[in-house]
Each structure stands twice: as C-alpha cells, then as structure tokens.
Design a protein around this motif. Structure first.
Motif, PDB file in Angstrom:
ATOM      1  N   LEU A 148      -7.952  -4.445   0.663  1.00 40.30           N
ATOM      2  CA  LEU A 148      -8.401  -3.108   2.156  1.00 40.30           C
ATOM      3  C   LEU A 148      -8.142  -1.773   0.914  1.00 40.30           C
ATOM      4  O   LEU A 148      -8.858  -0.712   0.701  1.00 40.30           O
ATOM      5  CB  LEU A 148      -8.104  -2.960   2.946  1.00 40.30           C
ATOM      6  N   GLN A 149      -6.699  -1.396   0.228  1.00 42.66           N
ATOM      7  CA  GLN A 149      -6.550  -0.572  -0.578  1.00 42.66           C
ATOM      8  C   GLN A 149      -7.377  -0.491  -1.448  1.00 42.66           C
ATOM      9  O   GLN A 149      -7.857   0.773  -1.639  1.00 42.66           O
ATOM     10  CB  GLN A 149      -5.270  -0.599  -0.974  1.00 42.66           C
ATOM     11  N   VAL A 178      -5.561   4.962   2.819  1.00 45.72           N
ATOM     12  CA  VAL A 178      -4.065   3.937   1.549  1.00 45.72           C
ATOM     13  C   VAL A 178      -3.412   3.277   1.723  1.00 45.72           C
ATOM     14  O   VAL A 178      -3.170   1.955   1.906  1.00 45.72           O
ATOM     15  CB  VAL A 178      -4.341   4.726  -0.048  1.00 45.72           C
ATOM     16  N   PRO A 222       0.806  -1.490  -0.167  1.00 46.75           N
ATOM     17  CA  PRO A 222      -0.174  -0.082   0.139  1.00 46.75           C
ATOM     18  C   PRO A 222       0.823   1.499  -0.104  1.00 46.75           C
ATOM     19  O   PRO A 222       0.398   2.224  -0.027  1.00 46.75           O
ATOM     20  CB  PRO A 222      -0.559  -0.378   1.247  1.00 46.75           C
ATOM     21  N   SER A 282      -3.450   0.888   4.381  1.00 39.70           N
ATOM     22  CA  SER A 282      -3.961  -0.691   4.059  1.00 39.70           C
ATOM     23  C   SER A 282      -3.380  -1.999   5.178  1.00 39.70           C
ATOM     24  O   SER A 282      -4.814  -2.702   5.390  1.00 39.70           O
ATOM     25  CB  SER A 282      -4.043  -0.544   3.015  1.00 39.70           C
TER      26      SER A 282
END
Length: 519
Positions: A513-514, A420, A399, A423
C-alpha cells in the motif's frame, strides 16, 4: 490462489512502471517475470522437501510478492526525491532498488540451481533478467555504490545461513527474503554511518532505529550460541542472561549510539520523550492502551478452562489487538510522528527482548510468557519463535520509519503520498481487521481456492475508504489533490492481495500500500 496473488503483484509493478517509466522500472518488470517463473521452482522444492532449510509449512514460497517490495520501494523513493531535488536520497533510492533486485535474483538462482532436472525455461528467463539488471547497475551505480550493494548481499548470505538454520519453520522463502534482507541492509547502513560519522549530520531518531534493530538481533545471536552449551532454563543461566544483557547494552549498544548522535543516549531519549506537553499526554495514553492489551491477555487466559487445554483464541479475539494498535498509532500520526517513530522502535526492542525471555525460558518470567502467549498462536507460528505480534508492530511501523522525510519539505508528500504514514493503519489496522471480522461472522461467498470471503474483502475496501475520509477530517496536513481514484484502486488491490496471499499479511500489505501511495 498463487496465480491471482501473482496477478495482483504484476498489476502493482505495471502501475509503478507506468508512473515512473525509466530503466529501473523496466528492470523491476524483468525481475517480476523472472521471480514468477522461479517461484514455482521454490514451491516444488518445498512440496518435495528438497529445500536446504526448513521453511514454514501450509504456505507457498511467496517469492514473487517478496522479491518486488524492496526494488519498488527504492524506485518510488528515488522518483519522489528526484522531484524534490534531493540528489543524495535519489541516489539512496537507486541503491535500495539495486540491492533489492540483486538479493531477490540471488534467491531465485539458488532455487533454480538445486532443482533437478535443471529447468531450461526458467534458467533462460533468469539469465535474461539478470543480464538486464546487472547491465543497468553497471551503467547507473558508482564504484562505492556497487561495493555497498555487494556488501548487503554478502551479509544476507551469511545471515540467512545462520538464522534459517537456528530458526526452522519460522519463515517462508519470501518472508526470509523480506526480513533478513531488511536486517542485512540496516546492518550495512549502520556500519557505513559508524565509519563516516560527521557531527551534526543525520537525524538521531534514524540512528536510534538502526542501533536498536541491530542491537537486539546481535543480542539474540549471542545468546543462541551461548545456550547451545548451557541449559537456559536454570537460575544461573537466567542470571547470566540478565547480566550479559546489561553489559552488552551499556558496554556496546550505548557507546555505539553515543558515537553516532554525539551525546548521551539516555539523556537524549528522556529529553526527547518529555520535550512537550503533547508528548507527555501521548505517553500516558499509550501506557493506558498497553495496560489494556495486557488485560486482554490475562482475561483470555483466565477464561481458558482446565479441561480444554487445546483451546485457542478466536480470530475476532486476536483482532482486539489490531483495534488497540490503531488506537495507538492514529493519535501519534496526527499529533507527533517523531515521537511515534521513537516509541515504535522502543516497543519493537521490548517485544523482541520478551520473545528471547520466552524462547530461552529465562526465569522468572519465561515460562509464564510461554503459557500466556500459547493461547494466541495460529498456524503461522509453526516454528520455535512467536512472531505474529512482532509482524503486526512492524507492519504498522514500517510506513512511519520508511517515510522519506528529507524529500517532503513540508512534512508530507503531495497527493496520495500524504497517506504513506497511514499505510499500516489502513492495510492492517482497518482493512485486515474488518475483513477478518466480517468475513468470519457474515461471509458466505468464498474467493476461489481460499478461505477468505468476498464479503470480507468488500467490507475491508469500504472501511478503508471511510478511514481515509476520517483522516482527511482530523489530519490537516493531508491533502490528496483529487487523487481519489488512485487511492481506491490501491486499497482494492491490496485488499485482493490480502484475500489470496499465504504470506504474513501484517508485513506484506502495508508495504504494498505504501508503494502504491508513493507511486
């Protein structure tokens, strides 16, 4: 478990599709449907032993979650850079998405092609999805971009044949797609930028990442071929290993980096590392944490009794390293992300080089490393390489490396995108760690079809929300703009994916997740 994992991935794809809603997101949706069908063909091949190469056992193929990572990253990157008005990186995002789709489609076609009898429905779905993707690429990419995508595909094919043969049982098909696809893209970018060097254009830390990654990979390939004809465990071979490492490093990698950054790489690196007092403090702090991690390794090995040679470190013991990594990355993210970027590259190069020494039994430390690290093996380290700690480092670093700095003029994105770079810390450092610790110690209600517990997953979600609150307090650059519901949904989805996936969660979870944060 495979169906729930697939459902989570489809929800992520639909979330990105709803946020972007263009022809590329429609292509991603078509690719997801196609990969879902092809995944079961790969799973059947693995169960029947019909795959050409030996893949990691005790895991499904992971084709669907792995296939969607690169296309979705490219799509959300394209959208963020389009909003910022950065045309060059908007086109770069389109190339990334197109490359990811084509490589994933190629891997699916292989599975369909070697399945007997030929699966009619899957062939039809693959043909339709492939036609949609190729039609979109034909009307979206320039000739030079099409050539670039095909170059990456060609590199991926040859690299896969070499590394999957040399490293049996190290990857699932999905992990091979992620890792080898990433290396192929990085190699193509490095060749492209080396042939088109413009003085003053490009960030030296990006060039440093490209050269370091490809340098250590080429080093490993060279010694793998060399030690087919030599016994790597002798002093002569070990001396030759160290000499050739110095020759390749000083004679190939350093000049290559010099050509890209137009200055002496060693002087640039020293100047960069000690440029400010804050960086010196961070380096001292990280040195202390590295020593602490080594101390944990030596202490756990000292506890291993001679009678219990098969004793392995517990899950909670292995999670000590997750806590240490969180303590390493959070100050770097808050105070100096560029230093963290370069330090993570250096650490990755060191980790891979030490793995070469362990794997080839290079004297004087090869056998010692084998003994020390054998305590921390788990079922995912079934091949000749120990990759878990490298995946942990990659999960925390990707990330940071993939953060679109050029499309964030103030150094941060708006809304959930501000998280971000965190992440990896949230998904792996906090979520995965807390889920493992609480699930192992207090979990009673298991998710259907898995060993993971409901209590562990819920605790992981709460812990990540608390971590987000702490990030808001200590990092003044983070401004979420009331996107709390999206953050909660993203964290919950990724935590559910952690409970059901059999892939390397250290690598997969931060990327998803990013993607959600950037969407």
């Amino acid at each position: 478990p495979v169906l729930v994992e697939s459902l989570v991935v489809f929800v992520v794809v639909l979330a990105v599709h709803g946020a972007v809603w263009d022809r590329y997101s429609w292509c991603a949706l078509a690719l997801a449907v196609q990969a879902f069908y092809a995944q079961f063909k790969w799973d059947r091949l693995l169960q029947l032993g019909g795959a050409v190469f030996q893949f990691r056992a005790a895991a499904n193929s992971g084709l669907l979650p792995a296939s969607m990572v690169t296309p979705l990253l490219g799509i959300v990157m394209k959208e963020r850079c389009r909003a910022a008005g950065i045309v060059y990186f908007e086109r770069f995002g389109i190339v990334v998405a197109s490359t990811g789709m084509l490589v994933a489609l190629f891997l699916s076609v292989i599975a369909v092609g070697i399945t007997k009898p030929v699966p009619t429905n899957t062939c039809i779905v693959t043909g339709v999805a492939g036609s949609v993707i190729i039609y979109t690429m034909k009307h979206s990419l320039t000739v030079s971009e099409v050539i670039e995508v095909l170059e990456v595909l060609l590199i991926f094919v040859y690299l896969s044949m070499i590394l999957l043969y040399l490293l049996p049982r190290c990857f699932t098909p999905g992990e091979a797609l992620l890792v080898l696809g990433g290396i192929s893209f990085v190699l193509n970018q490095l060749i492209k930028r080396s042939l088109n060097v413009v003085e003053g254009r490009g960030d030296p830390i990006d060039f440093f990442l490209l050269v370091a990654v490809i340098g250590v990979v080429l080093l490993g390939l060279f010694f793998t071929v060399l030690f087919i004809f030599m016994d790597s465990g002798t002093w002569i071979s070990s001396l030759f290993f160290h000499m050739m490492t110095a020759v390749l490093g000083l004679g190939v990698i350093m000049p290559w980096l010099y050509r890209l950054i137009q200055r002496n790489p060693l002087f640039w690196l020293l100047q960069f590392l000690f440029q400010t007092q804050t960086r010196v403090y961070l380096l001292v702090y990280w040195t202390f944490l590295a020593a602490s991690a080594c101390g944990v390794v030596f202490y756990q090995n000292a506890k291993r009794s001679s009678e219990c040679k098969k004793h392995q470190a517990s899950t909670i013991t292995r999670k000590y390293f997750h806590f240490i990594v969180v303590a390493t990355y959070v100050p770097g993210l808050i105070f100096d992300r560029q230093l963290l970027h370069v330090a993570a590259v250096l650490c990755l190069a060191v980790f891979i080089f030490l793995e070469y020494i362990r794997y080839f039994r290079i004297k004087p430390f090869g056998q010692t490393l084998r003994h020390l690290l054998s305590l921390f093996l788990d079922e995912r380290d079934s091949g000749p390489l120990i990759l878990t700690h490298i995946y942990l480092l990659l999960g925390m670093s990707l990330p940071v490396w993939l953060f679109p700095r050029a499309c964030a003029p103030k150094g941060t994105l708006s809304g959930a995108g501000a998280l971000v770079p965190y992440s990896g810390v949230l998904a792996v450092g906090v979520g995965d760690t807390i889920a493992s610790v609480f699930g192992t110690t207090m979990g009673e209600i298991k998710w259907p079809g898995t060993k993971k517990t409901f209590e562990g997953t819920m605790t992981a979600v709460f812990a990540q929300i608390i971590a987000v609150a702490l990030i808001l307090i200590f990092d003044s650059s983070v401004n979420l703009n009331s996107s709390y519901a999206w953050i909660l949904a993203s964290v919950s989805l990724v935590s559910l994916l952690e409970a059901y996936t059999t892939q390397i969660d250290n690598l997969l979870l931060p990327l998803y997740l990013q993607i959600m944060f950037m969407a």
